[in-house]
Design an enzyme around this catalytic site. Structure first.
Site, PDB file in Angstrom:
ATOM      1  N   TYR A  69       0.857  -1.186   0.000  1.00 29.45           N
ATOM      2  CA  TYR A  69       0.000   0.000   0.000  1.00 29.45           C
ATOM      3  C   TYR A  69       0.897   1.241   0.000  1.00 29.45           C
ATOM      4  CZ  TYR A  69      -4.166  -2.770   1.304  1.00 29.45           C
ATOM      5  OH  TYR A  69      -5.215  -3.659   1.344  1.00 29.45           O
ATOM      6  N   PHE A 218     -14.045  -4.384   0.008  1.00 31.05           N
ATOM      7  CA  PHE A 218     -14.934  -3.854  -1.037  1.00 31.05           C
ATOM      8  C   PHE A 218     -16.399  -3.938  -0.624  1.00 31.05           C
ATOM      9  CE2 PHE A 218     -11.414  -5.388  -4.040  1.00 31.05           C
ATOM     10  CZ  PHE A 218     -10.747  -4.186  -3.955  1.00 31.05           C
ATOM     11  N   GLY A 222     -18.132  -2.492  -3.660  1.00 35.78           N
ATOM     12  CA  GLY A 222     -18.806  -3.517  -4.444  1.00 35.78           C
ATOM     13  C   GLY A 222     -18.019  -3.857  -5.696  1.00 35.78           C
TER      14      GLY A 222
END
Length: 302
Positions: A69, A218, A222
Site C-alpha cells: 500500500y 470492497f 462492491g
C-alpha cells in the site's frame, strides 16, 4: 445517532485468536492517495496521520494494511507507524503478503521462500518484533489451485515468532480447508457485500460455523473494487438509506455487519468526515424487511 454512539464499539467485538477487536476496523489502502497506489492524487500527510489518530479515538483497534500500500510519495505502513507508535496495547494490525510491488510500482508475486522477506519488510515499516496477523493473499490466478506451500511457509514463520496469527484472503472453501490442515486460521478476508454470490455467502456461513472471523473488503465499493463505489447505486440501497437518513455507504456497511456476529468491517478512507460516517454505521440496525430486500439483490452481471 448521537456522537456517543458514533464509535467502532457500537457493533460489538470478535476475537482473532486470542486478540479481541471491535467489529468495525479501518483499512489503510486509501491513506496514501485519493485512489489506491498511484491512480489518484496524493493525500496530505498530516491529514492522513490525523485520520489514523481520530480512528483510534473513535474506538478502532483493528487496522488492515500491507507493505504494497504505497504511492510515489506515501506509504500506509509508514503513516501508521508515524501516527500511532508506540502502539496502544489493544491495537491489532493485520497485514498481507504474497503480492508485492517493486519501487517502480510494478506488481510481483512471491515464491514461498520469499515470504519471509515480505514479512520482515512489514515488520521494518511498522516496527516491533512480530506481526499480529498476517493474511496470505491468494492471487486471482490461484483461486482454484493449492496454497499449501505458501501457507506452510507462513506457518513456519509463525513458529519462529515473527507472526502471532495467520489468516487467508481471496480464497475458496477448499483452500480454507487446506490451510486449516496445516496451521490454525483466525480470519478469512474476501470481497463481499450487497449482491454477493451464493458461493460467497456459503463461505461466510462456513466461517461462522467454524468460529472464524470473516473480514469483507470492497463492502462499500462492491464491483467497483479499487476504483470505488459506482456514481449511481441501486435504487433499493438508496431507498433504505433515505429511510434512515444516512449515506448508501453506511447502509452497505450496516448490511454487511448484520450478516453475522463473526463479520468484521475494514472500511478505508483518508477523509475525516467519511471516517466518522463509517464508524457510525456500526450503530445502524436494519429491519428484517430491509435486510431481506437488500439480500435479494442479484450479483452485478447475473
Amino acid at each position: 445517532m448521537s456522537p456517543r454512539t458514533n464509535t467502532a464499539t457500537a457493533a460489538g467485538t470478535w476475537r482473532l485468536g486470542d486478540l479481541t477487536v471491535n467489529r468495525v476496523g479501518f483499512g489503510a489502502m486509501r491513506l496514501t492517495g485519493t485512489a489506491p497506489f498511484d491512480n489518484g492524487l496524493p493525500r496530505d500527510r498530516d491529514r492522513s496521520i490525523a485520520v489514523l489518530r481520530r480512528a483510534i479515538e473513535l474506538g478502532v483497534n483493528h487496522i488492515d494494511t500491507a507493505a504494497f500500500y504505497f504511492s510515489a510519495t506515501r506509504s500506509a505502513n509508514e503513516l501508521i507507524n508515524r501516527a500511532l507508535a508506540p502502539y496502544p496495547e489493544e491495537l491489532v494490525i493485520t497485514t498481507k503478503v504474497w503480492p508485492g510491488r517493486d519501487p517502480s510500482g510494478a506488481w510481483w508475486w512471491a515464491a514461498p521462500e520469499q515470504l519471509r522477506g515480505q514479512v520482515e519488510e512489514n515488520l521494518r515499516q511498522l516496527g516491533g518484533d512480530h506481526l499480529d496477523v498476517v493474511n496470505l493473499r491468494v492471487p486471482p490466478s490461484c483461486r482454484t489451485g493449492s496454497i499449501g506451500e505458501h501457507f506452510g511457509a507462513l506457518a513456519e514463520l509463525c513458529d519462529a515468532g515473527l507472526i502471532r496469527h495467520l489468516g487467508i484472503s481471496n480464497v475458496t472453501s477448499e483452500q480454507l480447508a487446506e490451510a486449516r490442515a496445516i496451521a490454525p486460521v483466525v480470519c478469512v478476508q474476501n470481497p463481499y457485500g450487497i449482491g454477493a454470490s451464493s458461493e460467497d455467502r456459503a463461505l461466510l456461513r462456513l466461517c461462522g460455523e467454524l468460529g472464524l472471523a470473516f473480514v469483507p473488503f470492497f463492502a462499500i465499493a462492491g464491483p467497483g473494487r479499487e476504483a470505488g463505489p459506482a456514481a449511481r447505486d441501486r435504487e433499493a440501497v438508496y431507498a433504505v438509506a433515505q429511510a434512515h437518513g444516512v449515506s448508501v455507504a453506511q447502509i452497505r456497511l450496516a448490511w454487511t455487519l448484520q450478516q453475522g456476529p463473526h463479520v468484521l468491517a475494514i472500511p478505508g478512507t483518508g477523509d475525516p468526515d467519511h471516517l466518522a460516517q463509517n464508524m457510525a454505521a456500526g450503530a445502524l440496525r436494519l429491519s428484517e424487511e430491509e435486510l431481506a430486500r437488500l439480500t435479494s439483490l442479484r450479483p452485478v452481471g447475473a
